[in-house]
Design an enzyme around this catalytic site. Sequence first.
Site, PDB file in Angstrom:
ATOM      1  N   SER A  38       0.856  -1.182   0.000  1.00  0.00           N
ATOM      2  CA  SER A  38       0.000   0.000   0.000  1.00  0.00           C
ATOM      3  C   SER A  38       0.896   1.236   0.000  1.00  0.00           C
ATOM      4  O   SER A  38       1.749   1.383   0.871  1.00  0.00           O
ATOM      5  CB  SER A  38      -0.873  -0.045   1.260  1.00  0.00           C
ATOM      6  OG  SER A  38      -1.568   1.169   1.416  1.00  0.00           O
ATOM      7  N   LYS A  94      -1.141  -0.904  -4.444  1.00  0.00           N
ATOM      8  CA  LYS A  94      -2.354  -0.138  -4.110  1.00  0.00           C
ATOM      9  C   LYS A  94      -1.902   1.282  -3.841  1.00  0.00           C
ATOM     10  O   LYS A  94      -0.956   1.496  -3.069  1.00  0.00           O
ATOM     11  CB  LYS A  94      -3.008  -0.778  -2.888  1.00  0.00           C
ATOM     12  CG  LYS A  94      -3.782   0.148  -1.958  1.00  0.00           C
ATOM     13  CD  LYS A  94      -4.576  -0.660  -0.947  1.00  0.00           C
ATOM     14  CE  LYS A  94      -4.730   0.076   0.376  1.00  0.00           C
ATOM     15  NZ  LYS A  94      -5.497  -0.708   1.361  1.00  0.00           N
ATOM     16  N   LYS A 131      -3.027   5.157  -2.557  1.00  0.00           N
ATOM     17  CA  LYS A 131      -4.031   5.927  -1.823  1.00  0.00           C
ATOM     18  C   LYS A 131      -4.462   7.099  -2.691  1.00  0.00           C
ATOM     19  O   LYS A 131      -3.619   7.746  -3.339  1.00  0.00           O
ATOM     20  CB  LYS A 131      -3.428   6.445  -0.518  1.00  0.00           C
ATOM     21  CG  LYS A 131      -3.042   5.336   0.448  1.00  0.00           C
ATOM     22  CD  LYS A 131      -4.287   4.724   1.058  1.00  0.00           C
ATOM     23  CE  LYS A 131      -3.938   3.770   2.183  1.00  0.00           C
ATOM     24  NZ  LYS A 131      -5.148   3.219   2.802  1.00  0.00           N
ATOM     25  N   ASP A 176      -7.260   3.169  -3.165  1.00  0.00           N
ATOM     26  CA  ASP A 176      -7.954   3.179  -1.876  1.00  0.00           C
ATOM     27  C   ASP A 176      -8.280   4.621  -1.495  1.00  0.00           C
ATOM     28  O   ASP A 176      -7.377   5.442  -1.328  1.00  0.00           O
ATOM     29  CB  ASP A 176      -7.057   2.538  -0.803  1.00  0.00           C
ATOM     30  CG  ASP A 176      -7.739   2.438   0.556  1.00  0.00           C
ATOM     31  OD1 ASP A 176      -8.930   2.806   0.667  1.00  0.00           O
ATOM     32  OD2 ASP A 176      -7.080   1.978   1.512  1.00  0.00           O
ATOM     33  N   ASN A 208     -10.261   5.500   1.240  1.00  0.00           N
ATOM     34  CA  ASN A 208     -10.520   5.693   2.686  1.00  0.00           C
ATOM     35  C   ASN A 208     -11.671   6.663   2.945  1.00  0.00           C
ATOM     36  O   ASN A 208     -11.526   7.642   3.698  1.00  0.00           O
ATOM     37  CB  ASN A 208      -9.253   6.161   3.419  1.00  0.00           C
ATOM     38  CG  ASN A 208      -8.245   5.056   3.629  1.00  0.00           C
ATOM     39  OD1 ASN A 208      -7.141   5.129   3.106  1.00  0.00           O
ATOM     40  ND2 ASN A 208      -8.604   4.015   4.371  1.00  0.00           N
ATOM     41  N   GLU A 259     -11.274   0.875  -3.473  1.00  0.00           N
ATOM     42  CA  GLU A 259     -11.579   0.508  -2.099  1.00  0.00           C
ATOM     43  C   GLU A 259     -12.217   1.684  -1.368  1.00  0.00           C
ATOM     44  O   GLU A 259     -11.710   2.813  -1.415  1.00  0.00           O
ATOM     45  CB  GLU A 259     -10.258   0.106  -1.421  1.00  0.00           C
ATOM     46  CG  GLU A 259     -10.419  -0.480  -0.046  1.00  0.00           C
ATOM     47  CD  GLU A 259      -9.062  -0.886   0.554  1.00  0.00           C
ATOM     48  OE1 GLU A 259      -8.030  -0.838  -0.151  1.00  0.00           O
ATOM     49  OE2 GLU A 259      -9.051  -1.240   1.740  1.00  0.00           O
ATOM     50  N   ASP A 302     -14.054  -1.713   2.825  1.00  0.00           N
ATOM     51  CA  ASP A 302     -13.125  -1.918   3.939  1.00  0.00           C
ATOM     52  C   ASP A 302     -13.817  -1.388   5.201  1.00  0.00           C
ATOM     53  O   ASP A 302     -14.457  -2.157   5.945  1.00  0.00           O
ATOM     54  CB  ASP A 302     -11.811  -1.172   3.633  1.00  0.00           C
ATOM     55  CG  ASP A 302     -10.849  -1.108   4.806  1.00  0.00           C
ATOM     56  OD1 ASP A 302     -11.109  -1.720   5.860  1.00  0.00           O
ATOM     57  OD2 ASP A 302      -9.803  -0.432   4.703  1.00  0.00           O
ATOM     58  N   LYS A 358     -10.106  -7.211   7.542  1.00  0.00           N
ATOM     59  CA  LYS A 358      -9.105  -6.848   8.551  1.00  0.00           C
ATOM     60  C   LYS A 358      -9.636  -7.355   9.880  1.00  0.00           C
ATOM     61  O   LYS A 358     -10.725  -6.958  10.306  1.00  0.00           O
ATOM     62  CB  LYS A 358      -8.961  -5.334   8.656  1.00  0.00           C
ATOM     63  CG  LYS A 358      -8.214  -4.669   7.529  1.00  0.00           C
ATOM     64  CD  LYS A 358      -8.172  -3.168   7.754  1.00  0.00           C
ATOM     65  CE  LYS A 358      -7.476  -2.472   6.604  1.00  0.00           C
ATOM     66  NZ  LYS A 358      -7.795  -1.032   6.564  1.00  0.00           N
ATOM     67  N   GLY A 411      -4.330  -4.445   5.840  1.00  0.00           N
ATOM     68  CA  GLY A 411      -3.284  -4.246   6.840  1.00  0.00           C
ATOM     69  C   GLY A 411      -3.532  -2.955   7.591  1.00  0.00           C
ATOM     70  O   GLY A 411      -4.196  -2.050   7.083  1.00  0.00           O
TER      71      GLY A 411
HETATM   72  O1  NPG Z   1       0.289  -2.572   4.743  1.00  0.00           O
HETATM   73  O2  NPG Z   1      -0.351  -2.503   6.808  1.00  0.00           O
HETATM   74  C1  NPG Z   1      -0.322  -2.050   5.659  1.00  0.00           C
HETATM   75  C2  NPG Z   1      -1.066  -0.777   5.387  1.00  0.00           C
HETATM   76  C3  NPG Z   1      -2.209  -0.956   4.469  1.00  0.00           C
HETATM   77  O3  NPG Z   1      -3.045   1.047   3.584  1.00  0.00           O
HETATM   78  C4  NPG Z   1      -3.077   0.273   4.482  1.00  0.00           C
HETATM   79  N1  NPG Z   1      -3.820   0.421   5.549  1.00  0.00           N
HETATM   80  O4  NPG Z   1      -6.817   2.146   4.960  1.00  0.00           O
HETATM   81  O5  NPG Z   1      -6.212   0.132   4.616  1.00  0.00           O
HETATM   82  C5  NPG Z   1      -5.996   1.244   5.069  1.00  0.00           C
HETATM   83  C6  NPG Z   1      -4.687   1.551   5.743  1.00  0.00           C
HETATM   84  C7  NPG Z   1      -4.746   1.836   7.205  1.00  0.00           C
HETATM   85  C8  NPG Z   1      -3.596   1.870   7.935  1.00  0.00           C
HETATM   86  C9  NPG Z   1      -5.905   2.061   7.857  1.00  0.00           C
HETATM   87  C10 NPG Z   1      -3.609   2.107   9.299  1.00  0.00           C
HETATM   88  C11 NPG Z   1      -5.915   2.324   9.226  1.00  0.00           C
HETATM   89  C12 NPG Z   1      -4.756   2.323   9.937  1.00  0.00           C
END
Ligand code: NPG
Length: 377
Positions: A144, A170, A172, A197, A199, A222, A247, A271, A299
């Site tokens: 990511s 991926k 953001k 992604d 968010n 996402e 997500d 997750k 993650g």
């Molecule tokens: O590889 O652990 C990883 C990070 C993947 O982008 C990632 N996580 O929105 O999915 C998400 C984001 C995230 C990270 C969300 C930390 C919340 C806390």
Amino acid sequence: MPLARPAAAVTLESIELRVLHLPLVAPFTTSFGTETVREVIVVRARTTDGEGWGEIVTQHAPLYSSEYTQGAWDVAEQFLVPALLDARTFAPGDVAGILEPFVGHRMAKAGLELALLDAALRAESRSLAEHLGAVRDRIPSGVSVGIQQDPAALVDTVAGYLDEGYVRIKIKIKPGRDIADTAAVRGAFGDIPLQVDANSAYTLADADTLAELDPFDLLLIEQPLQEDDIVDHATLAKRLSTPVCLDESIVSLKAARDALALVAASVINIKAGRVGGYLEAVRIHDLCRDAGVPVWCGGMLETGIGRAANAALAALPGFTLPGDVSASNRFYAHDIVTDPIVLEDGHVRVPTGPGLGIGIDEAALAEATVRRVELRL
Ligand code: NPG
């Protein structure tokens, strides 16, 4: 596919909670902010047979979800841990039921359940992967990539990860940093497996902009809309040819069932922290597998504890898309485990040792600890 054999009961003696501050190798920027230090809670459960480890994946501030570190610490210390200490002897599969009267706080519950699962499985010399139903001994690793200074910097960063061997990228996105960034990565690297992604950064009013992503042939988009925008996601999904993946919205098996019934997503990111634990994560996996809906393992910048557990989960048969289980060194110069996950030919190995299959580097753990409490009856 129900769990082959539930883990046996443990007798709990104490639970230690620690807040860690782990510096990131580079700042990580998403539509909700920039992190330079990962703040996370590590759980050590001591039982009459040994110990087990878990991780509460909240962040310092409630930006990704309503949960955050201080809140998780408070609810764990005041309510969740006392309920477990009071129950004293129980199986890991009973943790969710014991904690069920307390509304929400899924990340806190997940971290506690993981520590008890690890303790129970270590005592039985069984791996978490085998317990959850893993069918692979290694999994493909995606990465990511946070929002960079500009699209050119993004291309440089992605090039580095592709050189390392990551099999899926991926990126953001957020309003104003979406189409040009995606076009730059597609333009530079051709038809690599690529997804974006958001968010929760968009609303249905942005549907025309999001439709401009369609020509890039992405694996998925996402979480474009808010956590509770299930119906709006269904509306958006009809407008886009890019598959919509949820997500933040998928906080439980029930939420997953509702989202599938409303056709709000054609892919789901699982997750364990977000859904209240690895056992609930397996139930969502089973639901999606039965429905023919692909899932992948998300993650949350996990330490080696959660990363090992994610590798085990991602080895289940329904995880047909590469997840965000990247190598520890993608985020951390010094992990708190003795055997951090590494990238080998674009894959990571699924741990096979008892429980999580990892050892804790007590010196690194102590160094990262900024707060500690041990709770017992
Ligand atoms: O590889 O652990 C990883 C990070 C993947 O982008 C990632 N996580 O929105 O999915 C998400 C984001 C995230 C990270 C969300 C930390 C919340 C806390």
